[in-house]
Design an enzyme around this catalytic site. Structure first.
Site, PDB file in Angstrom:
ATOM      1  N   ASN A   1      -3.883   6.286  -0.737  1.00  0.00           N
ATOM      2  CA  ASN A   1      -3.454   6.335   0.661  1.00  0.00           C
ATOM      3  C   ASN A   1      -2.754   7.637   1.013  1.00  0.00           C
ATOM      4  O   ASN A   1      -2.778   8.066   2.171  1.00  0.00           O
ATOM      5  CB  ASN A   1      -2.560   5.144   0.987  1.00  0.00           C
ATOM      6  CG  ASN A   1      -3.366   3.898   1.260  1.00  0.00           C
ATOM      7  OD1 ASN A   1      -4.535   3.963   1.612  1.00  0.00           O
ATOM      8  ND2 ASN A   1      -2.744   2.742   1.090  1.00  0.00           N
TER       9      ASN A   1
ATOM     10  N   GLU B   1      -4.646   0.256  -7.978  1.00  0.00           N
ATOM     11  CA  GLU B   1      -3.570   1.152  -8.393  1.00  0.00           C
ATOM     12  C   GLU B   1      -2.468   0.310  -9.022  1.00  0.00           C
ATOM     13  O   GLU B   1      -1.995  -0.651  -8.402  1.00  0.00           O
ATOM     14  CB  GLU B   1      -3.009   1.908  -7.194  1.00  0.00           C
ATOM     15  CG  GLU B   1      -3.936   2.953  -6.625  1.00  0.00           C
ATOM     16  CD  GLU B   1      -3.328   3.679  -5.422  1.00  0.00           C
ATOM     17  OE1 GLU B   1      -3.467   4.902  -5.349  1.00  0.00           O
ATOM     18  OE2 GLU B   1      -2.716   2.999  -4.556  1.00  0.00           O
TER      19      GLU B   1
ATOM     20  N   SER C   1       0.815  -1.209   0.000  1.00  0.00           N
ATOM     21  CA  SER C   1       0.000   0.000   0.000  1.00  0.00           C
ATOM     22  C   SER C   1       0.849   1.261   0.000  1.00  0.00           C
ATOM     23  O   SER C   1       0.307   2.365   0.042  1.00  0.00           O
ATOM     24  CB  SER C   1      -0.926   0.010   1.222  1.00  0.00           C
ATOM     25  OG  SER C   1      -0.176  -0.115   2.412  1.00  0.00           O
TER      26      SER C   1
ATOM     27  N   HIS D   1      -1.998  -2.595  -6.307  1.00  0.00           N
ATOM     28  CA  HIS D   1      -2.555  -2.290  -4.987  1.00  0.00           C
ATOM     29  C   HIS D   1      -4.072  -2.401  -5.016  1.00  0.00           C
ATOM     30  O   HIS D   1      -4.769  -1.544  -5.562  1.00  0.00           O
ATOM     31  CB  HIS D   1      -2.128  -0.886  -4.547  1.00  0.00           C
ATOM     32  CG  HIS D   1      -2.652  -0.508  -3.188  1.00  0.00           C
ATOM     33  ND1 HIS D   1      -2.976   0.776  -2.844  1.00  0.00           N
ATOM     34  CD2 HIS D   1      -2.923  -1.275  -2.090  1.00  0.00           C
ATOM     35  CE1 HIS D   1      -3.417   0.797  -1.607  1.00  0.00           C
ATOM     36  NE2 HIS D   1      -3.398  -0.430  -1.130  1.00  0.00           N
TER      37      HIS D   1
END
Length: 286
Positions: A190, A152, A119, A140
């Protein structure tokens, strides 16, 4: 290269979600974990989720059974020798992930593509532990993987176009929407999300409102489908702490520092849904 088989390394929440999502779309899946009980538990949870989907008539009972049969339990990495794509989903620590990829490099076919579900760790640094940095990419996924549509895709400094195209094709077949992200600390989602979760924990730490009221405020005031503290519990507070610490360490910016309350909860084993207790208590099955 057309991918028809996928190895998933790590049978935790994310790994089993990836395995289910891939098997549902017809991939032959090899689910590995060093802990045989973890693999058995993952298959049990996948079976429960598929049975629930069948009861709700979202899939047929026959298809539910076919999906389970497509997932092969593995406790020996050598069983992943000839798979086309391996997606690593082990704990979010550079040393742990690199150790996995070093071992896989010695086992797998030279044509096997390696992907990490990190992540926020450096894709280039992870790839440096392998014998094929050009065939290495970040993929991800988001929780819960069978439901969330986004992936992602993060190329490393040496990732070639063939690897990117193969990863994108896999995601699209799995029914996911891809965004391509340049390598940077925590990527895109994130990078934006973790500071919000951190701030919600700081608000709780400072006693400005209860966890319930903080989450209600963000759900009704910002139209979020889930409050930030409930989301942190879903992600896992240990994962959140490691992710926030990575962002703080990589950027050196104090605005990303993890709250002390988060550190205390992780030290106490209050990790969220997966431990039964986090900002909320899930031991009654909620």
């Amino acid at each position: 290269m057309e991918v028809t088989s996928i190895g998933v390394v790590g049978a935790g929440l994310t790994g089993r979600g990836i395995a289910q999502a891939a098997a549902t779309k017809g991939y032959d899946v090899f689910l590995y974990d060093i802990d045989a009980d973890a693999v058995d538990g993952a298959l049990f949870q996948i079976g429960r989720r598929l049975a629930s989907e069948a009861r709700k008539a979202r899939i047929s009972q026959d298809e539910s059974e076919r999906v389970i049969r497509r997932i092969r339990a593995c406790t020996d990495l050598d069983m992943l020798r000839d798979v086309h794509l391996i997606i690593e989903a082990v704990p979010e620590k550079m040393e742990t992930k690199q150790a996995v990829f070093r071992e896989l490099s010695q086992i797998c076919s030279p044509r096997t593509i390696f992907a990490t579900n990190t992540s926020g760790l450096s894709i280039t640094e992870l790839a440096s532990a392998t014998d094929r940095p050009e065939s290495f990419i970040g993929m991800h996924f988001f929780h819960p993987v069978p439901v969330m549509k986004l992936v992602e895709l993060i190329p490393g400094s040496e990732t070639n176009q063939e690897t990117l195209d193969a990863a994108k094709a896999v995601c699209e077949r799995m029914g996911k929407q891809c965004i391509e992200v340049k390598e940077a600390p925590l990527f895109v989602v994130n990078r934006i999300l973790v500071p919000m979760l951190n701030e919600a924990i700081f608000v709780l730490q400072e006693g400005l409102a209860t966890a319930e009221d903080i989450d209600t405020g963000m759900r009704l005031g910002a139209n979020h489908p889930i409050g930030p503290l409930a989301l942190a519990d879903m992600v896992g507070l240990d994962t959140l702490l490691e992710t926030a610490s990575t962002l703080h360490r990589e950027t050196g910016d104090t605005k990303y520092r993890p709250p002390q309350l988060l550190r205390q909860m992780v030290r106490a084993g209050k990790l969220g849904r997966k431990s039964g207790v986090g900002f909320y208590d899930y031991r009654d099955g909620v």
